[in-house]
Write an enzyme that holds these catalytic residues in place. Structure first.
Site, PDB file in Angstrom:
ATOM      1  N   CYS A   1     -24.579 -36.435 -23.535  1.00 45.38           N
ATOM      2  CA  CYS A   1     -23.722 -37.176 -24.472  1.00 45.38           C
ATOM      3  C   CYS A   1     -23.928 -38.682 -24.312  1.00 45.38           C
ATOM      4  O   CYS A   1     -23.679 -39.252 -23.245  1.00 45.38           O
ATOM      5  CB  CYS A   1     -22.261 -36.812 -24.241  1.00 45.38           C
ATOM      6  SG  CYS A   1     -21.136 -37.811 -25.247  1.00 45.38           S
TER       7      CYS A   1
ATOM      8  N   HIS B   1     -14.582 -36.777 -22.259  1.00 42.55           N
ATOM      9  CA  HIS B   1     -15.346 -36.209 -23.370  1.00 42.55           C
ATOM     10  C   HIS B   1     -14.518 -35.179 -24.147  1.00 42.55           C
ATOM     11  O   HIS B   1     -14.060 -34.176 -23.577  1.00 42.55           O
ATOM     12  CB  HIS B   1     -16.616 -35.526 -22.848  1.00 42.55           C
ATOM     13  CG  HIS B   1     -17.453 -34.944 -23.950  1.00 42.55           C
ATOM     14  ND1 HIS B   1     -18.477 -35.640 -24.540  1.00 42.55           N
ATOM     15  CD2 HIS B   1     -17.381 -33.749 -24.586  1.00 42.55           C
ATOM     16  CE1 HIS B   1     -19.009 -34.891 -25.498  1.00 42.55           C
ATOM     17  NE2 HIS B   1     -18.361 -33.736 -25.543  1.00 42.55           N
TER      18      HIS B   1
ATOM     19  N   GLY C   1     -20.497 -37.256 -41.755  1.00 39.83           N
ATOM     20  CA  GLY C   1     -21.272 -38.327 -41.130  1.00 39.83           C
ATOM     21  C   GLY C   1     -21.129 -38.420 -39.623  1.00 39.83           C
ATOM     22  O   GLY C   1     -21.637 -39.371 -39.019  1.00 39.83           O
TER      23      GLY C   1
ATOM     24  N   THR D   1     -22.221 -38.112 -36.069  1.00 44.67           N
ATOM     25  CA  THR D   1     -23.531 -37.939 -35.433  1.00 44.67           C
ATOM     26  C   THR D   1     -23.435 -37.908 -33.914  1.00 44.67           C
ATOM     27  O   THR D   1     -24.376 -37.480 -33.252  1.00 44.67           O
ATOM     28  CB  THR D   1     -24.490 -39.077 -35.836  1.00 44.67           C
ATOM     29  OG1 THR D   1     -23.913 -40.331 -35.467  1.00 44.67           O
ATOM     30  CG2 THR D   1     -24.778 -39.070 -37.331  1.00 44.67           C
TER      31      THR D   1
ATOM     32  N   HIS E   1     -14.597 -40.677 -31.381  1.00 43.04           N
ATOM     33  CA  HIS E   1     -14.624 -42.140 -31.458  1.00 43.04           C
ATOM     34  C   HIS E   1     -13.976 -42.595 -32.739  1.00 43.04           C
ATOM     35  O   HIS E   1     -14.165 -41.999 -33.796  1.00 43.04           O
ATOM     36  CB  HIS E   1     -16.053 -42.677 -31.370  1.00 43.04           C
ATOM     37  CG  HIS E   1     -17.008 -42.043 -32.335  1.00 43.04           C
ATOM     38  ND1 HIS E   1     -17.579 -40.808 -32.116  1.00 43.04           N
ATOM     39  CD2 HIS E   1     -17.485 -42.464 -33.536  1.00 43.04           C
ATOM     40  CE1 HIS E   1     -18.374 -40.504 -33.133  1.00 43.04           C
ATOM     41  NE2 HIS E   1     -18.322 -41.492 -34.012  1.00 43.04           N
TER      42      HIS E   1
ATOM     43  N   HIS F   1     -13.946 -45.611 -35.399  1.00 40.19           N
ATOM     44  CA  HIS F   1     -14.597 -46.820 -35.886  1.00 40.19           C
ATOM     45  C   HIS F   1     -13.497 -47.788 -36.312  1.00 40.19           C
ATOM     46  O   HIS F   1     -12.598 -47.400 -37.076  1.00 40.19           O
ATOM     47  CB  HIS F   1     -15.433 -46.530 -37.134  1.00 40.19           C
ATOM     48  CG  HIS F   1     -16.587 -45.595 -36.939  1.00 40.19           C
ATOM     49  ND1 HIS F   1     -17.895 -46.023 -36.883  1.00 40.19           N
ATOM     50  CD2 HIS F   1     -16.629 -44.242 -36.820  1.00 40.19           C
ATOM     51  CE1 HIS F   1     -18.698 -44.974 -36.744  1.00 40.19           C
ATOM     52  NE2 HIS F   1     -17.959 -43.879 -36.700  1.00 40.19           N
TER      53      HIS F   1
HETATM   54  P1  5GP Z   1     -20.574 -41.285 -36.208  1.00 39.88           P
HETATM   55  O1  5GP Z   1     -21.738 -41.317 -37.183  1.00 39.88           O
HETATM   56  O2  5GP Z   1     -20.699 -40.138 -35.228  1.00 39.88           O
HETATM   57  O3  5GP Z   1     -19.222 -41.366 -36.848  1.00 39.88           O
HETATM   58  O4  5GP Z   1     -20.672 -42.634 -35.387  1.00 39.88           O
HETATM   59  C1  5GP Z   1     -21.593 -42.849 -34.372  1.00 39.88           C
HETATM   60  C2  5GP Z   1     -21.832 -44.329 -34.319  1.00 39.88           C
HETATM   61  O5  5GP Z   1     -22.466 -44.624 -33.090  1.00 39.88           O
HETATM   62  C3  5GP Z   1     -22.746 -44.857 -35.421  1.00 39.88           C
HETATM   63  O6  5GP Z   1     -22.045 -45.826 -36.198  1.00 39.88           O
HETATM   64  C4  5GP Z   1     -23.917 -45.452 -34.664  1.00 39.88           C
HETATM   65  O7  5GP Z   1     -24.395 -46.653 -35.242  1.00 39.88           O
HETATM   66  C5  5GP Z   1     -23.351 -45.685 -33.284  1.00 39.88           C
HETATM   67  N1  5GP Z   1     -24.335 -45.602 -32.215  1.00 39.88           N
HETATM   68  C6  5GP Z   1     -25.328 -44.677 -32.081  1.00 39.88           C
HETATM   69  N2  5GP Z   1     -26.029 -44.904 -30.954  1.00 39.88           N
HETATM   70  C7  5GP Z   1     -25.457 -45.991 -30.365  1.00 39.88           C
HETATM   71  C8  5GP Z   1     -25.755 -46.719 -29.151  1.00 39.88           C
HETATM   72  O8  5GP Z   1     -26.657 -46.389 -28.385  1.00 39.88           O
HETATM   73  N3  5GP Z   1     -24.965 -47.781 -28.881  1.00 39.88           N
HETATM   74  C9  5GP Z   1     -23.935 -48.179 -29.702  1.00 39.88           C
HETATM   75  N4  5GP Z   1     -23.226 -49.256 -29.338  1.00 39.88           N
HETATM   76  N5  5GP Z   1     -23.629 -47.508 -30.843  1.00 39.88           N
HETATM   77  C10 5GP Z   1     -24.383 -46.444 -31.161  1.00 39.88           C
HETATM   78 ZN    ZN Z   2     -19.188 -37.534 -24.129  1.00 34.61          ZN
END
Ligand code: 5GP
Ligand code: ZN
Length: 117
Positions: free
Chosen positions: A9, A51, A96, A98, A103, A105
Site C-alpha cells: 500500500c 490502513h 476514480g 486508485t 483518503h 481529498h
Molecule cells: P484516488 O484516485 O484513489 O481518489 O486518489 C489517489 C490520489 O493519490 C490521486 O489524486 C493521486 O494523484 C495521488 N497519488 C498517487 N500516488 C501518489 C504519491 O506517490 N504521492 C502523493 N503525494 N500522491 C499520490
Molecule cells: Zn495502507
C-alpha cells in the site's frame, strides 16, 4: 487485516516514511500531504495512519478515526485559508479510486463546479 499496515500500500509507505511526501500536518492518528498530481491550487490528501480500504470501511471499523480525518480536513482548510473547499472520498474504481487506503481529498483555491465530472 483492517487497521494493519499493508506491504503493497502506497499510503502505508507514506505513513511509515519509506516513500517521501510533502506533509502539511500530522497528528497521532492522521497524516495530511500534498497530492502529487494536484487538481486545484490546494490539493491535500488526509489519511488515517491505520490502513482501511475506503471511507465506508474506515467509518464502520473505526468511527472515531473517521472523525479525526474529517477534523483534519477542516484544519487543512484553515491552514490553507480556504473559505470554500471540497472534500472528496472517491470510493470504488468507477468513481476514480486508485489507492485502496482511505483518503479525503481537500480541494480549494479555485472555483469548483457542481456537479463534478
Ligand atoms: P484516488 O484516485 O484513489 O481518489 O486518489 C489517489 C490520489 O493519490 C490521486 O489524486 C493521486 O494523484 C495521488 N497519488 C498517487 N500516488 C501518489 C504519491 O506517490 N504521492 C502523493 N503525494 N500522491 C499520490
Ligand atoms: Zn495502507
Amino acid at each position: 487485516m483492517a487497521g494493519e499496515p499493508q506491504d503493497d500500500c502506497l499510503f502505508c509507505k507514506i505513513v511509515d516514511g519509506s516513500i517521501p511526501a510533502t506533509i502539511v500536518r500530522e497528528t497521532e492518528t492522521t497524516v495530511a500531504f500534498r497530492d502529487i498530481n494536484p487538481q486545484a491550487p490546494t490539493h491535500v490528501l488526509v489519511i488515517p495512519k491505520a490502513h482501511h480500504r475506503d471511507a465506508a470501511a474506515l467509518a464502520a471499523a473505526a468511527p472515531e478515526l473517521a472523525a479525526d480525518v474529517l477534523r483534519e480536513t477542516q484544519a487543512v482548510a484553515d491552514e490553507e485559508k480556504l473559505e470554500s473547499y471540497r472534500i472528496v472520498f472517491n470510493t470504488g474504481s468507477g468513481a476514480g479510486q486508485t489507492v485502496w487506503h482511505a483518503h479525503a481529498h481537500v480541494l480549494g483555491g479555485r472555483g469548483l463546479e457542481w456537479p463534478p465530472g
